[in-house]
Design an enzyme around this catalytic site. Sequence first.
Site, PDB file in Angstrom:
ATOM      1  N   ARG A   1      88.979  44.222  64.935  1.00  0.00           N
ATOM      2  CA  ARG A   1      88.829  43.032  65.732  1.00  0.00           C
ATOM      3  C   ARG A   1      87.337  42.953  65.867  1.00  0.00           C
ATOM      4  O   ARG A   1      86.423  44.024  65.943  1.00  0.00           O
ATOM      5  CB  ARG A   1      89.140  43.039  67.387  1.00  0.00           C
ATOM      6  CG  ARG A   1      90.463  42.467  67.303  1.00  0.00           C
ATOM      7  CD  ARG A   1      90.710  40.978  66.909  1.00  0.00           C
ATOM      8  NE  ARG A   1      92.168  40.602  66.961  1.00  0.00           N
ATOM      9  CZ  ARG A   1      93.059  40.561  65.739  1.00  0.00           C
ATOM     10  NH1 ARG A   1      92.988  41.041  64.741  1.00  0.00           N
ATOM     11  NH2 ARG A   1      94.497  39.936  66.126  1.00  0.00           N
TER      12      ARG A   1
ATOM     13  N   GLU B   1      84.656  34.455  65.477  1.00  0.00           N
ATOM     14  CA  GLU B   1      85.210  33.809  64.173  1.00  0.00           C
ATOM     15  C   GLU B   1      85.270  32.271  64.639  1.00  0.00           C
ATOM     16  O   GLU B   1      85.887  32.083  65.693  1.00  0.00           O
ATOM     17  CB  GLU B   1      86.618  34.323  63.964  1.00  0.00           C
ATOM     18  CG  GLU B   1      86.305  35.717  63.406  1.00  0.00           C
ATOM     19  CD  GLU B   1      87.708  36.319  63.158  1.00  0.00           C
ATOM     20  OE1 GLU B   1      88.667  35.745  62.939  1.00  0.00           O
ATOM     21  OE2 GLU B   1      87.633  37.680  62.941  1.00  0.00           O
TER      22      GLU B   1
ATOM     23  N   HIS C   1      88.808  37.187  57.447  1.00  0.00           N
ATOM     24  CA  HIS C   1      90.218  37.675  58.176  1.00  0.00           C
ATOM     25  C   HIS C   1      91.369  37.548  57.292  1.00  0.00           C
ATOM     26  O   HIS C   1      92.117  36.695  57.855  1.00  0.00           O
ATOM     27  CB  HIS C   1      90.029  36.964  59.546  1.00  0.00           C
ATOM     28  CG  HIS C   1      90.819  37.625  60.578  1.00  0.00           C
ATOM     29  ND1 HIS C   1      90.680  37.549  61.849  1.00  0.00           N
ATOM     30  CD2 HIS C   1      92.047  38.731  60.241  1.00  0.00           C
ATOM     31  CE1 HIS C   1      91.644  38.309  62.472  1.00  0.00           C
ATOM     32  NE2 HIS C   1      92.343  39.122  61.681  1.00  0.00           N
TER      33      HIS C   1
HETATM   34  C1  DGY Z   1      96.379  40.897  62.931  1.00  0.00           C
HETATM   35  O1  DGY Z   1      97.544  40.377  62.500  1.00  0.00           O
HETATM   36  O2  DGY Z   1      95.999  40.937  64.087  1.00  0.00           O
HETATM   37  C2  DGY Z   1      95.238  41.377  62.060  1.00  0.00           C
HETATM   38  O3  DGY Z   1      94.147  40.585  62.303  1.00  0.00           O
HETATM   39  C3  DGY Z   1      95.963  41.148  60.478  1.00  0.00           C
HETATM   40  O4  DGY Z   1      94.473  41.130  59.745  1.00  0.00           O
END
Ligand code: DGY
Length: 319
Positions: free
Chosen positions: A237, A266, A284
């Site tokens: 994250r 983001e 992402h």
């Molecule tokens: C999620 O599913 O939380 C992730 O960010 C996968 O990339």
Amino acid sequence: MKPRIFVTRALPSPIMLELKRLFDAKWNHRDQPLSRQELCAGVGKAEGLIAMLNDPIDAAVIDAAPKLRIIANYAVGYNNIDLVAAGGRGIDVTNTPGVLTEATADLTWALILACARRIPEGINLVRSGKWKGWHPEQLLGMELRGKTLGLFGAGRIGQAVGARAVPFGLRVLYASRSPKLRFEEETGAVRAGTGRLLQESDILSLHVPVTPETRGMINSDTLAVMKAGAILVNTARGELVREDAVVLALETNRLGAAGFDVYADEPTIHPRLLVAPRTVLLPHIGSATRDTRRRMAATAIANVQYVLHGEPPVTPVYR
Ligand code: DGY
């Protein structure tokens, strides 16, 4: 009568057909995230909600859904959901652990390799037409064999990233609240404190959720302790990293390279990160394979089905 569910973003059509078969399914028909107002309106009569990781499911959204019984996040991370507000209402919250481990570990390695071997710079050189042919000192990168991979977090994804380090001949260090004995046996990984991890890692990869303790954990202080020239990789994250500090560390050549799939705000990316040297920046896509997304949908659907039929969810977030 089928239970009403709301899906915040249309998923591939076979999944939407399955959702329509099982539920009175309503969904966002536009190919962009909903505003808070639209989310509140959409979820209003729903008993089940399938949410994406970029939908802020906060107290206002939860309050707007008096009948809501389950929030099934289409992601393993769930920092977009206000767990206190959901828990206070007795709403189940679920995620999609396990099914996206391999895809996300593969992408982490794509970033490690792209950073270590300067792949984007090579692509740009060739495409620009400026390549003048083989050169003894062109785009020299980091050899992986014998280097140290540091894993901040050794849950499913961290361990899968660590396992892939073995054939590359890397030593693996990991920082984790609890020891992972099987992982250690299988990979030779060694558990280390944060200080040692920062100091000894040639490549540091982040695999922890965002909590008050981990938010901003990569900052000017921690970057100053890292090995000069180290590679930082983040597929977890964006909030774990202070992007302004990373930009400075890249600009001053303290950090060797940064490979990011996730960002603090983001889809906005720190403007100086976009132009900083030695970065590999992805949008992402950690879980973005067709097989993984099918499995994530199946997990989310199973969770909604179970809860709306009075059964405990398959992959609850609260334990
Ligand atoms: C999620 O599913 O939380 C992730 O960010 C996968 O990339």
